[in-house]
Structures are given as C-alpha cells and as structure tokens.
Design an enzyme around this catalytic site. Structure first.
Site, short mmCIF file in Angstrom:
data_model
loop_
_atom_site.label_atom_id
_atom_site.label_comp_id
_atom_site.label_asym_id
_atom_site.label_seq_id
_atom_site.Cartn_x
_atom_site.Cartn_y
_atom_site.Cartn_z
N CYS A 181 -2.56 9.91 -6.17
CA CYS A 181 -1.41 10.28 -6.96
C CYS A 181 -2.17 11.09 -7.97
CB CYS A 181 -0.81 9.09 -7.55
SG CYS A 181 0.54 9.39 -8.62
N HIS B 93 -2.91 12.88 2.80
CA HIS B 93 -1.87 13.95 2.30
C HIS B 93 -2.69 15.28 2.44
CE1 HIS B 93 1.00 15.59 -1.00
NE2 HIS B 93 0.95 16.31 0.10
N GLU C 127 4.63 2.55 -4.80
CA GLU C 127 3.30 2.06 -5.53
C GLU C 127 3.67 1.10 -6.64
OE1 GLU C 127 -0.36 4.25 -7.72
OE2 GLU C 127 1.71 4.64 -8.61
N GLN D 28 1.61 -0.95 -1.19
CA GLN D 28 0.80 0.24 -1.61
C GLN D 28 0.43 -0.29 -3.26
OE1 GLN D 28 1.48 4.20 -3.32
NE2 GLN D 28 0.08 4.90 -1.71
N LYS E 115 -4.83 5.82 0.50
CA LYS E 115 -4.09 7.00 0.77
C LYS E 115 -4.70 7.91 -0.03
CE LYS E 115 0.61 9.05 0.60
NZ LYS E 115 0.75 9.69 -0.70
N PRO F 50 4.83 5.92 1.20
CA PRO F 50 5.22 5.31 -0.08
C PRO F 50 5.89 6.31 -1.10
CG PRO F 50 2.67 5.67 -0.15
CD PRO F 50 3.16 6.06 1.39
N MET F 51 6.82 5.64 -1.54
CA MET F 51 7.69 6.63 -2.44
C MET F 51 8.32 5.62 -3.61
SD MET F 51 10.13 9.35 0.08
CE MET F 51 10.33 8.24 1.36
N ASN G 165 -0.09 13.22 6.36
CA ASN G 165 1.03 13.35 5.41
C ASN G 165 1.03 14.73 4.95
OD1 ASN G 165 1.58 12.35 2.35
ND2 ASN G 165 3.22 12.34 3.67
N GLY G 166 2.43 15.08 4.60
CA GLY G 166 2.53 16.30 3.73
C GLY G 166 3.23 17.32 4.51
#
Ligand code: FNR
Length: 327
Positions: free
Chosen positions: A103, A170, A28, A74, A142, A3-4, A201-202
C-alpha cells in the site's frame, strides 16, 4: 478477489465466492484496530464478529462458516509483536493471513506499513517468518514490483525464505497509480525464478470478461490471478460459465447478503456506488444517493419488503436470545 478497503466486507466476499472466486481477501485491517476487538459469536446472524467495544460496538471484522476455508485476512502492520497478536486473534476463524506490503498511501507508509516494508526487508522478513512459525494457517504477503526486474526477483527470493505459502504481486511500482499500465512481463520473470505460488494482480483494466482471467494468467505465467477493480465493478466476472450478469442483478444479489448480514447502510452504499458508476446520474441513481438507511436503499432496488422482513426477523431473534439470557 483482492483485498479492498470497504469493498471486501462479508457481503461482497460471499457474493464473490457464490460467483466462483476461489479465495477472497478481507479489506486491510490495521493491527491496532484488530487488537482492540473482542471475538463475539453473533447468534442472531450466525457470524463471528470482531467488535471494538470502545467504539460503540463497531464491527471491525465479520465472518461466517461459509467462507471460513476461503477467506484470507489481510493485516496492515509495522510491528512483529502486534502482527502476531492480531493474527492469533483471528487464526481459528480464517483460512490464511496476508500482510500488506504494497500500500503506497501516506497513512500506511508514515506508519512503516504497506510499501514502507518493501524498503525495510529485515523487518518484512522478521514479520513473515515469525508469523509462519506462530500460526497453524498459511501466511502470505502482497507486494508491488520494484523498479527493475532483477530487484523484484531478488526481493521475492528474500521473502520466499521466510516460509510464506504464496506471494501476491501487484504488477506496478510504488509510484505507479491504477491508471498506469501494469507489467505482467515482470511477474513472468519472477515466476520463473521462485518456487512458491505467485498470485498476479493489477490486470483489471485488461480483464473485461471471465476468459480474460485465463489469458492474463497465461501472459504472466502466475499460479493465480487476483482481481480488485474488475470485481468491484461487477463481481460476476468470477462466473466460470462466463455469463456476466447485468449490474442491477448484481446489486440485488449483493444487497441480499448486505441485508442478511446486517451491514451498515454506509458500507452498502459505498459498494453499490462502485457498481452503479455512471448509472448514478440516472433518476434511479439519484434516488439511491438520497437513501440513508438500508430500507431506503433496498426500496430503490425493489427489495424493501425483503429488507423489512429480514430486519424484523433479526430483531425478534435478538429479543428471543435476550429473554433466554434473562431466564
Ligand atoms: C484497493 N487495493 C488494496 N490493496 C491492499 O493490499 N489492501 C487493501 O485494503 C486495498 N484496498 C483497496 C480498495 C479499493 C477500493 C481498490 C480499488 C483497491 C489495491 C488492490 O488490491 C489492487 O492491488 C489494485 O486495485 C490493482 O488491482 P486491479 O484493480 O487492477 O485488479
């Protein structure tokens, strides 16, 4: 594809799928914002639009049949009732629902969303288990890793009891920023302790080519790898033949989708800027930065005629539909 915000809109998601991504997350979407929307079948673009009529018909989420079985929406939420209502609104148009629990931005944390949910496990579990019961599509979340491996394992095990289908992690703590080194070894330890699929992720800084995705997967022992920045910079990272494409080719492909799906110039410009990076300093980059409308953006990349033709087609289709409605 991860998600971005602003990047993960329909054109980039479709391009990621075309390039070879298995699943694509939306940006999101905050529950409040989704709940203000009306679901509209857009017969000009053949899309499903979730439109906020109170904000000048702003398209909050646009999707289409092509991505239906691959797109995870998301949601940013801090409230079980709102989360369920927002998820129900889109349930028939997406493949899954993800809840953002990672987040660290002030806006999210202050509202009890994102990483604030990591500190409020009962609320996090209530949201997930209620969604799992209420929806007929898979639910995921997430998160970020905790300060220690043990805490992270404990946390994931707790979330696993809610019935979620998978968990994206993440590999950074809430205080670590994207330039900090991720901790794939923590993910590896988690994977050995839980049964649900773990999506790691990451690793974008370590993933420079397609084969690096598999190396990273091996390193962290996860079921899948979720990529954000490496895809934002060059979405051809997903190509299974490993042949990364030059950024100008990627921009043209992206722009075609942006034109076809009538994206805003602002969103298109933001995504292209993140592909161009230092190329913005060039003569072409400066012309691009001056561009204000889609036709001007398209002109910089040799697609002005395509843009004009498509926009005309869309206008004619719109007029035809309006005429039919009036008859
Ligand atoms: C993000 N990230 C993010 N995460 C999330 O859960 N929801 C979101 O809407 C966003 N938005 C977003 C926008 C942009 C432009 C970036 C670069 C990142 C975080 C992202 O999904 C991911 O967790 C991190 O970027 C780390 O992964 P990479 O970049 O190392 O692959």
């Amino acid at each position: 594809m991860a998600p971005m915000v602003r990047v993960g809109t329909l054109p980039m998601r479709l391009l990621a799928l075309e390039m070879g991504a298995d699943l694509v997350y939306t940006e999101e979407l905050i529950d409040f914002k989704l709940l203000k929307c009306k679901r509209i079948e857009n017969k000009v673009l053949n899309t499903i639009d979730f439109v906020d009529e109170s904000e000048g018909n702003n398209v909050v989420f646009r999707t289409c049949e092509k991505e239906k079985s691959k797109v995870i929406l998301q949601i940013g939420t801090a409230d079980v009732g709102r989360a369920v209502r927002a998820a129900k609104l889109v349930e028939n148009d997406v493949a899954g629902i993800d809840i953002n629990m990672g987040c660290p931005k002030e806006f999210s944390v202050k509202g009890g969303m994102g990483v604030a949910l990591a500190a409020n496990l009962p609320k996090a579990k209530q949201i997930l288990s209620t969604l799992v019961k209420a929806l007929k599509i898979p639910v995921t979340c997430k998160i970020r890793i905790k300060k220690t491996v043990e805490e992270t394992i404990e946390h994931v095990k707790e979330l696993e009891t809610t019935g979620i289908s998978a968990i994206a992690i993440h590999a950074r703590t809430r205080d670590e920023r994207p330039h900090h080194k991720p901790h794939p070894e923590v993910i590896k330890a988690v994977c050995q302790e839980v049964k649900i699929p773990v999506i790691c992720n990451g690793g974008s800084k370590e993933i420079e080519k397609h084969s690096d995705i598999y190396k990273y997967k091996e390193l962290c022992g996860a079921s899948s790898i979720m990529i954000a920045r490496a895809a934002q910079w060059n979405v051809s990272i997903f190509k299974k033949d490993g042949k990364m494409e030059p950024v100008l080719d990627v921009i043209q492909k992206y722009l075609k989708y942006a034109i076809d799906y009538d994206s805003t110039a602002m969103n298109t410009k933001y995504c292209i800027q993140n592909i161009l990076l230092s190329l913005q300093e060039s003569e072409m980059g400066r012309r691009f930065l001056d561009a204000q409308i889609m036709e001007q953006i398209a002109e910089v990349f040799g697609m002005k005629e395509y843009c004009k033709k498509k926009q005309l087609e869309q206008q004619m289709k719109q007029a035809e539909l309006e005429q039919q409605e009036n008859e």
